[in-house]
Design an enzyme around this catalytic site. Structure first.
Site, short mmCIF file in Angstrom:
data_model
loop_
_atom_site.label_atom_id
_atom_site.label_comp_id
_atom_site.label_asym_id
_atom_site.label_seq_id
_atom_site.Cartn_x
_atom_site.Cartn_y
_atom_site.Cartn_z
CB CYS A 1 -0.94 0.00 1.20
SG CYS A 1 -1.93 -1.49 1.35
CG HIS B 1 -2.28 4.54 5.23
ND1 HIS B 1 -2.10 4.38 3.87
CD2 HIS B 1 -2.48 3.29 5.73
CE1 HIS B 1 -2.19 3.09 3.56
NE2 HIS B 1 -2.42 2.41 4.67
CD GLU C 1 -2.50 7.66 9.32
OE1 GLU C 1 -2.06 8.51 8.52
OE2 GLU C 1 -3.42 6.87 9.04
CE LYS D 1 -5.69 4.27 1.78
NZ LYS D 1 -4.78 5.37 2.12
CG HIS E 1 -6.66 0.90 0.94
ND1 HIS E 1 -5.64 1.46 0.19
CD2 HIS E 1 -6.05 0.28 1.99
CE1 HIS E 1 -4.48 1.19 0.76
NE2 HIS E 1 -4.70 0.49 1.85
CG PHE F 1 -0.81 -5.72 4.43
CD1 PHE F 1 -1.40 -4.93 5.38
CD2 PHE F 1 -1.56 -6.77 3.91
CE1 PHE F 1 -2.70 -5.15 5.81
CE2 PHE F 1 -2.86 -7.01 4.32
CZ PHE F 1 -3.43 -6.20 5.27
#
Length: 416
Positions: free
Chosen positions: A165, A305, A316, A337, A342, A401
């Site tokens: 990502c 994010h 975050e 998002k 996403h 990830f």
């Protein structure tokens, strides 16, 4: 050239998203808080636990010609469309340029996954004789970058970045380094992803990463909300035109923002879960500030994010507090998002476009579906309506990830 000549500026934007294709449509949709999430149409999702996603409607003028549609994966088609939009936005005349000095860097998380899935089914059902003749080149992660070079005749350095990502943001870092090192004067950089397939939707659903609000698609993506239950998978792409400041000035280009710096780090914690205290993300945030020569109080806006999972949003928020101190609670935060879904390896590039537009247009987009902000996070999340304010510096976060963390620092361009 001097170091000052090699400052990296943004001169073109090419977003291809579920809420809009092209810079103007994309920005207008952000300010309206539109959602691009809807029931899946790219395959029959009946019987699956998750039946919603963010899908892109490519205008006919941006769709691949019939002869090209069968020779490239959808992820490549989206990237090519984004590159074309970015190039047009920048006003760059390729006929007048030294194409050996123009590079391409495109990130992706899963590459040509629909091509791979289709050919796997053919192999298992009918045997190897039914594999597509173009299966290998269509499924390669570097295919989008390669196809852009082929279509535009670009002869400079080209590369593909695969950091899940964070890929789209990571591609912009690589492009920036190409320019500051003198390897290229212009780089078309960004990310692309076409993950709305049975395998990927099913796989992410299996690990309980996705929202299951199938009956309310437009309300499913809920970053920083107290009742968030997972992210919404989306397809999309974005390409930005990056140039050395000297090159942009020489051709009289309109500069939208400067990519002042970046920070990268690894969690080394878990293959899918973020560090619970956001330690790696905090290191990337601090590194971005150092690289850009910014203090926490200099930051006008944070493009988060913000996936809408319980773990990610909490980590975050902790990272922002750890890296920015007391400023973290008063800097306006947006998570687009909530609208786009996403787009995995494209997300960092799509959000970089939004960050640049916040600077260029002086308005911060809202985070939709924020009826009940999570009070434990301690952030000033922009909800409901956009905020008009002077935006001088934006941090754009991408956390992936595998523990890959990338933070981009964009600033208002210096006066000519």
């Amino acid at each position: 050239m001097t170091a000052g000549d090699r400052r990296v500026v943004v001169t073109g934007l090419g977003p291809v998203t579920s809420i809009g294709v092209g810079a103007d449509d994309f920005h207008a949709a952000q300010l309206k808080g539109l959602s691009g999430v809807r029931p899946i149409t790219r395959f029959d999702a009946g019987g699956m636990p998750v039946r919603i996603a963010g899908e892109v409607d490519l205008p006919a003028a941006r769709a691949p010609a019939a002869r090209d549609a069968a020779t490239a994966d959808r992820s490549t088609h989206l990237a090519v469309a984004a590159a074309g939009l970015a190039l047009e936005s920048s006003g760059l005349d390729l006929a007048a340029e030294d194409r050996t000095r123009i590079g391409v860097v495109i990130g992706t998380g899963s590459g040509g996954v629909s091509t791979w899935e289709t050919n796997t089914a053919a192999l298992l059902t009918h045997g190897p004789g039914r594999l597509g003749a173009r299966f290998i080149p269509m499924s390669m992660a570097n295919s989008p970058a390669s196809r852009i070079c082929l279509d535009l005749g670009l002869l400079g350095p080209s590369s593909a970045v695969v950091t899940a990502c964070a890929s789209g943001a990571d591609a912009l870092v690589t492009a920036s380094q190409m320019i500051t090192s003198g390897e290229a004067d212009v780089v078309l950089a960004g990310g692309t992803e076409a993950p709305v397939t049975r395998m990927l939707v099913g796989g992410f659903a299996k690990i309980r990463a996705l929202s299951t609000r199938n009956d309310r698609p437009e309300q499913a993506s809920r970053p920083f909300s107290a009742d968030r239950d997972g992210f919404v998978l989306a397809e999309g792409a974005a390409v930005l035109v990056l140039e050395s400041a000297a090159h942009a000035a020489a051709r009289g280009a309109r500069v939208l923002a400067e990519l002042r710096g970046f920070g990268r780090s690894s969690d080394a914690h878990h293959v899918t879960a973020p560090h619970p205290e956001g330690a790696g993300a905090a290191r990337a945030l601090r590194a971005a500030l150092r690289s850009a020569g910014l203090r926490p109080q200099d930051v006008s806006h944070i493009n988060a994010h913000g996936t809408g999972t319980g773990y990610n949003d909490a980590a975050e928020a902790k990272a922002l507090h750890a890296a920015l101190g007391e400023a973290a609670g008063r800097i306006p935060v947006s998570a687009i998002k909530s609208m786009t879904g996403h787009a995995l390896g494209a997300a960092g590039a799509i959000e970089a476009v939004a960050a640049v537009q916040a600077i260029d247009r002086g308005v911060v987009p809202p985070t939709t579906n924020l009826a009940e902000p999570d009070p434990a996070l301690g952030l000033d999340v922009v909800g409901g309506t956009p905020r008009d304010l002077p935006v001088d510096a934006v941090l754009s976060n991408s956390f992936a990830f595998g523990g890959h963390n990338v933070v981009l620092a964009f600033t208002r361009p210096a006066p000519a």
